[in-house]
Design an enzyme around this catalytic site. Structure first.
Site, PDB file in Angstrom:
ATOM      1  N   SER A  67       0.925  -1.146  -0.123  1.00  0.00           N
ATOM      2  CA  SER A  67       0.030   0.038   0.115  1.00  0.00           C
ATOM      3  C   SER A  67       0.865   1.245   0.026  1.00  0.00           C
ATOM      4  O   SER A  67       0.349   2.391  -0.663  1.00  0.00           O
ATOM      5  CB  SER A  67      -0.752   0.007   1.247  1.00  0.00           C
ATOM      6  OG  SER A  67      -0.267   0.084   2.331  1.00  0.00           O
ATOM      7  N   LYS A  71       0.572   4.249  -5.334  1.00  0.00           N
ATOM      8  CA  LYS A  71       0.099   5.438  -5.112  1.00  0.00           C
ATOM      9  C   LYS A  71       0.219   6.365  -6.426  1.00  0.00           C
ATOM     10  O   LYS A  71       1.200   6.021  -7.121  1.00  0.00           O
ATOM     11  CB  LYS A  71       0.650   6.159  -3.859  1.00  0.00           C
ATOM     12  CG  LYS A  71       0.514   5.510  -2.448  1.00  0.00           C
ATOM     13  CD  LYS A  71       1.176   5.946  -1.352  1.00  0.00           C
ATOM     14  CE  LYS A  71       1.207   5.330  -0.035  1.00  0.00           C
ATOM     15  NZ  LYS A  71      -0.055   5.874   0.563  1.00  0.00           N
ATOM     16  N   CYS A 105      -2.725  11.284   1.408  1.00  0.00           N
ATOM     17  CA  CYS A 105      -1.511  10.662   1.630  1.00  0.00           C
ATOM     18  C   CYS A 105      -0.373  11.707   2.346  1.00  0.00           C
ATOM     19  O   CYS A 105       0.177  12.391   1.431  1.00  0.00           O
ATOM     20  CB  CYS A 105      -0.806   9.894   0.338  1.00  0.00           C
ATOM     21  SG  CYS A 105       0.894   9.083   1.056  1.00  0.00           S
ATOM     22  N   MET A 315       1.832   5.976   8.229  1.00  0.00           N
ATOM     23  CA  MET A 315       1.381   6.669   7.399  1.00  0.00           C
ATOM     24  C   MET A 315       1.472   8.326   8.003  1.00  0.00           C
ATOM     25  O   MET A 315       1.178   8.424   9.144  1.00  0.00           O
ATOM     26  CB  MET A 315      -0.101   6.355   7.091  1.00  0.00           C
ATOM     27  CG  MET A 315      -0.296   5.069   6.593  1.00  0.00           C
ATOM     28  SD  MET A 315      -0.578   3.746   7.851  1.00  0.00           S
ATOM     29  CE  MET A 315      -2.122   4.057   8.330  1.00  0.00           C
TER      30      MET A 315
END
Length: 393
Positions: A67, A71, A105, A315
């Site tokens: 993950s 992106k 993000c 994150m």
């Protein structure tokens, strides 16, 4: 002989931003059909990253089968007053044919200002010959302002340096990121009105949870309540199918309680948000790189899931949620960090530690976050064109 369409070339830059990697595009460089939201855009981004891939490897694209590396970013000169660049983020599914546009993000935010400076999206008079270029970013996914302070040397973005970020092997130049008014969405930062809720999860039981919209919608639970210590590394979680299913079930029920979905079945198509994370009081542990992390050097332990897997570090947007929750007395994060008021937190994650500053205040009986600040870094890995089959969209 069957005629097949040729590949097309799209200008792109492949960036490492924070502890993530992504493919960056100027909106005007995309094929006309993909310059607006819709099926064509999604199909192109899926093909660029190599998705959907039932093998889960993204061999035929630029994704790296996690993950953190599946992106895409689309940037444009901002149409909003007092902003320089519009930033749109897509979390590209690895094995399913969809792109999730529901959140930001934070890690790739570190590269947005650099891309904007290097690719003509910032007015030249705003870029110093040497010093810091301040880039005001409009984050389109969540309609928030982010300010990036990007080092510039001889009129160009300075990428090399001695700033070390746990989760990234090599040092680089430090980029300070300010998330202004980081509560995600238009509703309350605590959507239920409570600092701690009880989630009733069938087959699991009642769990205490802090449900917060700051940086990104996040569900915090106590590690011990779900059978963890807070010192887990990726292999401790990601190889356990039953654990992954349990965590996804908790996430779905938290999403429902937060009002992000209307039915539990919708959680499967909203994988990027909310995040689920677990917290614990500090303990000694060894990070994934083999570096010892001492309990005395951190305030709290946090582990977080991203797209169904334990994240290798943390994150950036979840870091904002952690810092905001830590700053508000009574949340599970704050209690695990020792309680009381604070304006910054240093937390332990699988790759090491991270310090994030946050400011929160109570207005009219409701908590609001005014700012979160953290340091990241970014670097161009490759630039030029990415190619996709001409009929992929």
């Amino acid at each position: 002989m069957t005629a097949f369409p040729a590949q097309i070339k799209i200008p792109a830059v492949y960036y490492r931003g924070g502890t993530s990697k992504g493919v960056f595009f100027k909106r005007s460089d995309l094929p006309a059909a993909a310059q607006e939201a819709g099926e064509a855009r999604d199909k192109i981004l899926l093909r660029v990253l190599g998705s959907p891939d039932p093998y889960g490897k993204q061999i035929d694209g630029l994704g790296n089968a996690s993950s953190s590396t599946s992106k895409a970013v689309i940037l444009d000169k901002s149409t909003r007053p007092d902003h320089d660049v519009d930033y749109l983020f897509g979390q590209v599914s690895i094995d399913k044919p969809f792109v999730d546009w529901s959140g930001n993000c934070g890690n790739l935010t570190a590269a947005v200002g650099a891309f904007a400076i290097s690719n003509g999206l910032i007015d030249a008079e705003k870029i110093p010959a040497n010093g810091i270029c301040t880039v005001r970013i409009w984050q389109k996914n969540i309609s928030k302002t982010i300010v990036a302070h990007v080092p510039v040397s001889n009129g160009e973005v300075q990428e090399t340096g001695d700033f070390e970020l746990d989760g990234v092997t090599f040092p680089a130049a430090e980029v300070q990121i300010e998330f202004l008014d980081p509560a995600d969405g238009e509703g309350d930062m605590f959507p239920t009105g409570n600092l701690v809720d009880e989630l009733e999860v069938p087959g699991i039981g009642r769990l205490k949870a802090t449900l917060i919209n700051s940086g990104i919608p996040t569900i915090f639970v106590n590690a011990k309540d779900i059978g963890y210590t807070g010192t887990e590394l990726q292999d401790d979680v990601n190889n356990d199918a039953a654990a992954l299913e349990k965590l996804e079930t908790i996430r779905a029920h938290g999403a429902l309680k937060m009002g992000l979905i209307n039915d539990l079945s919708e959680a499967a198509t909203r994988q990027h948000t909310p995040k689920i994370a677990w917290v614990s009081v500090p303990k000694d542990y060894v990070s994934s790189s083999g570096k010892a992390v001492r309990a005395a050097d951190i305030d709290v332990l946090v582990r977080a899931m991203s797209m169904g897997k334990l994240h290798h570090a943390m994150m950036g947007t979840a870091s904002v949620a952690i810092a905001t929750a830590a700053a508000i007395p009574g949340t599970l994060v704050n209690l695990a960090a020792g309680g009381g008021e604070r304006n910054e937190v240093r937390f332990g994650h699988p790759s090491g530690t991270l310090r994030v500053g946050a400011a929160a205040e109570q207005v009219g009986g409701k908590w609001t976050a005014t700012k979160a600040v953290m340091s990241r870094s970014a670097r161009v890995i490759m630039e030029g064109w990415v190619r996709v089959p001409g009929d992929c969209f």
